[in-house]
Design a protein around this motif. Structure first.
Motif, short mmCIF file in Angstrom:
data_model
loop_
_atom_site.label_atom_id
_atom_site.label_comp_id
_atom_site.label_asym_id
_atom_site.label_seq_id
_atom_site.Cartn_x
_atom_site.Cartn_y
_atom_site.Cartn_z
N UNK A 64 0.84 -1.21 0.00
CA UNK A 64 0.00 0.00 0.00
C UNK A 64 0.87 1.25 0.00
N UNK A 65 1.95 1.22 0.76
CA UNK A 65 2.87 2.36 0.78
C UNK A 65 3.50 2.57 -0.59
N UNK A 66 3.93 1.48 -1.21
CA UNK A 66 4.50 1.57 -2.56
C UNK A 66 3.47 2.13 -3.55
N UNK A 67 2.24 1.66 -3.46
CA UNK A 67 1.17 2.13 -4.35
C UNK A 67 0.98 3.64 -4.20
N UNK A 68 0.89 4.09 -2.96
CA UNK A 68 0.69 5.51 -2.68
C UNK A 68 1.87 6.34 -3.17
N UNK A 69 3.08 5.86 -2.92
CA UNK A 69 4.26 6.63 -3.29
C UNK A 69 4.48 6.69 -4.79
N UNK A 70 3.99 5.70 -5.52
CA UNK A 70 4.07 5.75 -6.99
C UNK A 70 3.21 6.90 -7.53
N UNK A 71 2.16 7.24 -6.82
CA UNK A 71 1.26 8.31 -7.26
C UNK A 71 1.71 9.69 -6.77
N UNK A 93 -7.38 9.22 -2.77
CA UNK A 93 -8.60 8.66 -3.34
C UNK A 93 -8.27 7.41 -4.16
N UNK A 94 -7.16 7.43 -4.87
CA UNK A 94 -6.74 6.23 -5.63
C UNK A 94 -6.45 5.07 -4.68
N UNK A 95 -5.84 5.36 -3.53
CA UNK A 95 -5.61 4.31 -2.54
C UNK A 95 -6.94 3.79 -2.01
N UNK A 96 -7.89 4.69 -1.78
CA UNK A 96 -9.24 4.30 -1.34
C UNK A 96 -9.85 3.30 -2.33
N UNK A 97 -9.71 3.56 -3.61
CA UNK A 97 -10.25 2.66 -4.63
C UNK A 97 -9.48 1.35 -4.70
N UNK A 98 -8.20 1.41 -4.40
CA UNK A 98 -7.32 0.23 -4.52
C UNK A 98 -7.35 -0.66 -3.27
N UNK A 101 -9.21 -0.24 0.47
CA UNK A 101 -10.01 0.51 1.45
C UNK A 101 -9.45 0.38 2.87
N UNK A 102 -8.99 -0.80 3.23
CA UNK A 102 -8.47 -1.00 4.59
C UNK A 102 -7.25 -0.12 4.86
N UNK A 103 -6.31 -0.09 3.93
CA UNK A 103 -5.11 0.72 4.11
C UNK A 103 -5.44 2.22 4.08
N UNK A 104 -6.37 2.61 3.23
CA UNK A 104 -6.85 3.99 3.19
C UNK A 104 -7.41 4.38 4.56
N UNK A 105 -8.20 3.51 5.14
CA UNK A 105 -8.83 3.78 6.43
C UNK A 105 -7.78 3.93 7.53
N UNK A 106 -6.76 3.10 7.49
CA UNK A 106 -5.69 3.20 8.50
C UNK A 106 -5.00 4.56 8.40
N UNK A 107 -4.70 5.00 7.18
CA UNK A 107 -4.06 6.31 7.01
C UNK A 107 -4.97 7.41 7.53
N UNK A 108 -6.25 7.36 7.22
CA UNK A 108 -7.19 8.38 7.69
C UNK A 108 -7.24 8.39 9.21
N UNK A 109 -7.28 7.23 9.82
CA UNK A 109 -7.28 7.16 11.29
C UNK A 109 -5.98 7.72 11.85
N UNK A 110 -4.85 7.39 11.22
CA UNK A 110 -3.56 7.91 11.67
C UNK A 110 -3.49 9.43 11.57
#
Length: 154
Positions: free
Chosen positions: A22-29, A113-118, A120-129
């Motif tokens: 998930x971190x790699x996915x986010x950082x690619x964007x 938002x792209x992470x949210x689509x890819x 959801x669990x990892x997106x939610x963790x980041x939002x909580x953090x």
């Protein structure tokens, strides 16, 4: 993203518990930006659409009062700023200016938002953090205000 930068992100509260994929996915964007000393990342009142992760350098967080920019904090490697933009739709609450040349990762609402689509669990963790980090800062600010006001026990 090199391994040193990835290791730095794993130590940051905003990215705590985030999986490597998930971190790699986010950082690619995300964008890696270099900002020259003296330049502003943004000004108080600007539209807000991204957060920044400090890879290198120092920034001053500034708040306007009576037309004067007052420094309220200095941030450096491993710190992040602008994360409220990923939770609310309000303008920037302060200005951030590079004190030295800075290298940052810019994570936009679009990236998240792209992470949210890819994933959801990892997106939610980041939002909580992010929520926890903002809450921590609010508590610290409350304590600082309490002690600076000279409040006396009754």
């Amino acid at each position: 993203m090199n391994s040193i930068q990835r290791s730095l992100l794993h130590t940051m509260p905003v990215f705590g518990g985030i999986s490597e994929p998930a971190l790699d996915f986010l950082l690619q964007l995300a964008d890696i930006r270099t900002v020259s000393s003296g330049d502003y990342f943004f000004h108080e009142g600007d539209n807000a659409a991204s957060m920044f992760v400090m890879l290198d350098g120092r920034v001053a967080v500034l708040k306007n009062r009576d037309g004067e920019a007052l420094q309220i904090k200095e941030l450096n490697q491993g710190d992040c700023f602008g994360e409220m933009a990923l939770l609310d739709l309000y303008p920037r609450s302060c200005s951030v200016k590079a004190v030295s040349e800075c290298q940052v990762i810019e994570i936009s609402q679009h990236c998240l938002f792209k992470l949210y689509q890819h994933d959801l669990e990892q997106f939610t963790i980041i939002q909580m953090n992010i929520g926890r980090e903002i809450s921590r800062r609010l508590r610290l600010t409350g304590e600082q205000l309490f002690h600076s006001e000279g409040v006396e026990a009754k």
